[in-house]
Design a protein around this motif. Structure first.
Motif, PDB file in Angstrom:
ATOM      1  N   ASP A 273      14.670  39.107  -7.055  1.00  0.00           N
ATOM      2  CA  ASP A 273      15.200  38.051  -6.216  1.00  0.00           C
ATOM      3  C   ASP A 273      15.222  36.697  -6.914  1.00  0.00           C
ATOM      4  N   ILE A 274      14.352  36.514  -7.874  1.00  0.00           N
ATOM      5  CA  ILE A 274      14.233  35.228  -8.569  1.00  0.00           C
ATOM      6  C   ILE A 274      14.893  35.322  -9.942  1.00  0.00           C
ATOM      7  N   GLU A 275      15.563  34.257 -10.318  1.00  0.00           N
ATOM      8  CA  GLU A 275      16.109  34.142 -11.662  1.00  0.00           C
ATOM      9  C   GLU A 275      15.390  32.967 -12.307  1.00  0.00           C
ATOM     10  N   PRO A 276      14.309  33.231 -13.032  1.00  0.00           N
ATOM     11  CA  PRO A 276      13.479  32.137 -13.548  1.00  0.00           C
ATOM     12  C   PRO A 276      14.192  31.234 -14.549  1.00  0.00           C
ATOM     13  N   VAL A 277      15.167  31.781 -15.283  1.00  0.00           N
ATOM     14  CA  VAL A 277      15.862  31.020 -16.317  1.00  0.00           C
ATOM     15  C   VAL A 277      17.344  30.967 -15.969  1.00  0.00           C
ATOM     16  N   ASN A 278      17.919  29.772 -16.075  1.00  0.00           N
ATOM     17  CA  ASN A 278      19.356  29.608 -15.882  1.00  0.00           C
ATOM     18  C   ASN A 278      20.020  29.504 -17.249  1.00  0.00           C
ATOM     19  N   ILE A 279      21.102  30.214 -17.424  1.00  0.00           N
ATOM     20  CA  ILE A 279      21.837  30.181 -18.686  1.00  0.00           C
ATOM     21  C   ILE A 279      23.194  29.549 -18.406  1.00  0.00           C
ATOM     22  N   THR A 280      23.517  28.493 -19.147  1.00  0.00           N
ATOM     23  CA  THR A 280      24.774  27.782 -18.921  1.00  0.00           C
ATOM     24  C   THR A 280      25.967  28.645 -19.330  1.00  0.00           C
ATOM     25  N   THR A 281      27.122  28.236 -18.875  1.00  0.00           N
ATOM     26  CA  THR A 281      28.360  28.946 -19.201  1.00  0.00           C
ATOM     27  C   THR A 281      28.591  28.998 -20.706  1.00  0.00           C
ATOM     28  N   LYS A 282      28.310  27.892 -21.406  1.00  0.00           N
ATOM     29  CA  LYS A 282      28.474  27.869 -22.870  1.00  0.00           C
ATOM     30  C   LYS A 282      27.528  28.849 -23.544  1.00  0.00           C
ATOM     31  N   ALA A 283      26.290  28.925 -23.071  1.00  0.00           N
ATOM     32  CA  ALA A 283      25.319  29.848 -23.657  1.00  0.00           C
ATOM     33  C   ALA A 283      25.708  31.297 -23.359  1.00  0.00           C
ATOM     34  N   ILE A 284      26.186  31.566 -22.152  1.00  0.00           N
ATOM     35  CA  ILE A 284      26.643  32.916 -21.800  1.00  0.00           C
ATOM     36  C   ILE A 284      27.778  33.332 -22.732  1.00  0.00           C
ATOM     37  N   ALA A 285      28.719  32.435 -22.981  1.00  0.00           N
ATOM     38  CA  ALA A 285      29.847  32.748 -23.869  1.00  0.00           C
ATOM     39  C   ALA A 285      29.355  33.090 -25.269  1.00  0.00           C
ATOM     40  N   GLU A 286      28.365  32.356 -25.771  1.00  0.00           N
ATOM     41  CA  GLU A 286      27.841  32.633 -27.111  1.00  0.00           C
ATOM     42  C   GLU A 286      27.069  33.950 -27.137  1.00  0.00           C
ATOM     43  N   VAL A 287      26.309  34.235 -26.087  1.00  0.00           N
ATOM     44  CA  VAL A 287      25.588  35.513 -26.006  1.00  0.00           C
ATOM     45  C   VAL A 287      26.590  36.662 -26.019  1.00  0.00           C
ATOM     46  N   ARG A 288      27.662  36.542 -25.242  1.00  0.00           N
ATOM     47  CA  ARG A 288      28.708  37.590 -25.232  1.00  0.00           C
ATOM     48  C   ARG A 288      29.317  37.752 -26.622  1.00  0.00           C
ATOM     49  N   ASN A 289      29.596  36.641 -27.285  1.00  0.00           N
ATOM     50  CA  ASN A 289      30.156  36.667 -28.636  1.00  0.00           C
ATOM     51  C   ASN A 289      29.228  37.419 -29.585  1.00  0.00           C
ATOM     52  N   ILE A 290      27.944  37.123 -29.537  1.00  0.00           N
ATOM     53  CA  ILE A 290      26.963  37.795 -30.403  1.00  0.00           C
ATOM     54  C   ILE A 290      26.902  39.283 -30.078  1.00  0.00           C
ATOM     55  N   MET A 291      26.835  39.600 -28.788  1.00  0.00           N
ATOM     56  CA  MET A 291      26.733  41.008 -28.384  1.00  0.00           C
ATOM     57  C   MET A 291      27.970  41.804 -28.819  1.00  0.00           C
ATOM     58  N   ASP A 292      29.139  41.180 -28.742  1.00  0.00           N
ATOM     59  CA  ASP A 292      30.382  41.866 -29.087  1.00  0.00           C
ATOM     60  C   ASP A 292      30.618  41.977 -30.588  1.00  0.00           C
ATOM     61  N   ASN A 293      30.113  41.008 -31.363  1.00  0.00           N
ATOM     62  CA  ASN A 293      30.480  40.929 -32.779  1.00  0.00           C
ATOM     63  C   ASN A 293      29.351  41.153 -33.772  1.00  0.00           C
ATOM     64  N   LYS A 294      28.134  41.291 -33.327  1.00  0.00           N
ATOM     65  CA  LYS A 294      27.002  41.424 -34.260  1.00  0.00           C
ATOM     66  C   LYS A 294      26.314  42.781 -34.172  1.00  0.00           C
ATOM     67  N   GLY A 295      26.954  43.748 -33.548  1.00  0.00           N
ATOM     68  CA  GLY A 295      26.403  45.099 -33.515  1.00  0.00           C
ATOM     69  C   GLY A 295      25.169  45.270 -32.641  1.00  0.00           C
ATOM     70  N   ILE A 296      25.033  44.462 -31.607  1.00  0.00           N
ATOM     71  CA  ILE A 296      23.906  44.608 -30.687  1.00  0.00           C
ATOM     72  C   ILE A 296      24.131  45.890 -29.877  1.00  0.00           C
ATOM     73  N   PRO A 297      23.152  46.812 -29.872  1.00  0.00           N
ATOM     74  CA  PRO A 297      23.330  48.058 -29.104  1.00  0.00           C
ATOM     75  C   PRO A 297      23.590  47.784 -27.627  1.00  0.00           C
ATOM     76  N   LYS A 298      24.412  48.620 -27.013  1.00  0.00           N
ATOM     77  CA  LYS A 298      24.818  48.444 -25.610  1.00  0.00           C
ATOM     78  C   LYS A 298      23.636  48.504 -24.642  1.00  0.00           C
ATOM     79  N   ASP A 299      22.544  49.206 -25.016  1.00  0.00           N
ATOM     80  CA  ASP A 299      21.396  49.318 -24.115  1.00  0.00           C
ATOM     81  C   ASP A 299      20.377  48.188 -24.303  1.00  0.00           C
TER      82      ASP A 299
END
Length: 102
Positions: free
Chosen positions: A2-28
Motif C-alpha cells: 500500500d505504501i510507496e516509500p520512494v517516488n521516482i520522477t518521470t525523468k528518472a523512470i525514463a532513464e531506468v527504462r532506457n537502461i533496462m532496454d539497452n544494457k542487458g538487464i534480465p527481465k526478472d
C-alpha cells in the motif's frame, strides 16, 4: 504493498527504462533502491538492478518493478529519485525533504 516509500520522477523512470532496454538487464530483475553507510558516517543512497529477496518489499511505479529491503524502508520514506543531465553532470540524484545537504 500500500505504501510507496520512494517516488521516482518521470525523468528518472525514463532513464531506468532506457537502461533496462539497452544494457542487458534480465527481465526478472527489478530496480533496487537502498542505503549504505550510517553509524558515524553519512547515510548514502544506492540504486541498481537485482532480484527480489524474501526480506524485500515490492511495488511498481509506471510499470517499473521496485524492490527495497524492509530494513531500509524507514530511512527511505519520502525520498525522491530524479535523473539529472547537465553539461557537467549526469546521473541519478536523491532528494529527501528536510535532509541537510553538505
Amino acid at each position: 504493498m500500500d505504501i510507496e516509500p520512494v517516488n521516482i520522477t518521470t525523468k528518472a523512470i525514463a532513464e531506468v527504462r532506457n537502461i533496462m532496454d539497452n544494457k542487458g538487464i534480465p527481465k526478472d530483475y527489478s530496480l533496487r533502491i537502498g542505503i549504505k553507510g550510517g553509524g558515524c558516517g553519512a547515510l548514502g543512497y544506492v540504486i541498481g538492478f537485482d532480484k527480489a529477496n524474501d526480506g524485500d518489499i515490492t511495488y511498481s511505479q509506471q510499470d517499473i518493478p521496485i524492490v527495497i529491503d524492509k530494513k531500509h524502508v524507514m530511512y527511505l520514506i519520502g525520498l525522491e529519485v530524479d535523473f539529472i543531465e547537465e553539461s557537467d553532470a549526469r546521473g541519478f540524484s536523491f532528494i529527501k525533504p528536510g535532509e541537510k545537504v553538505s
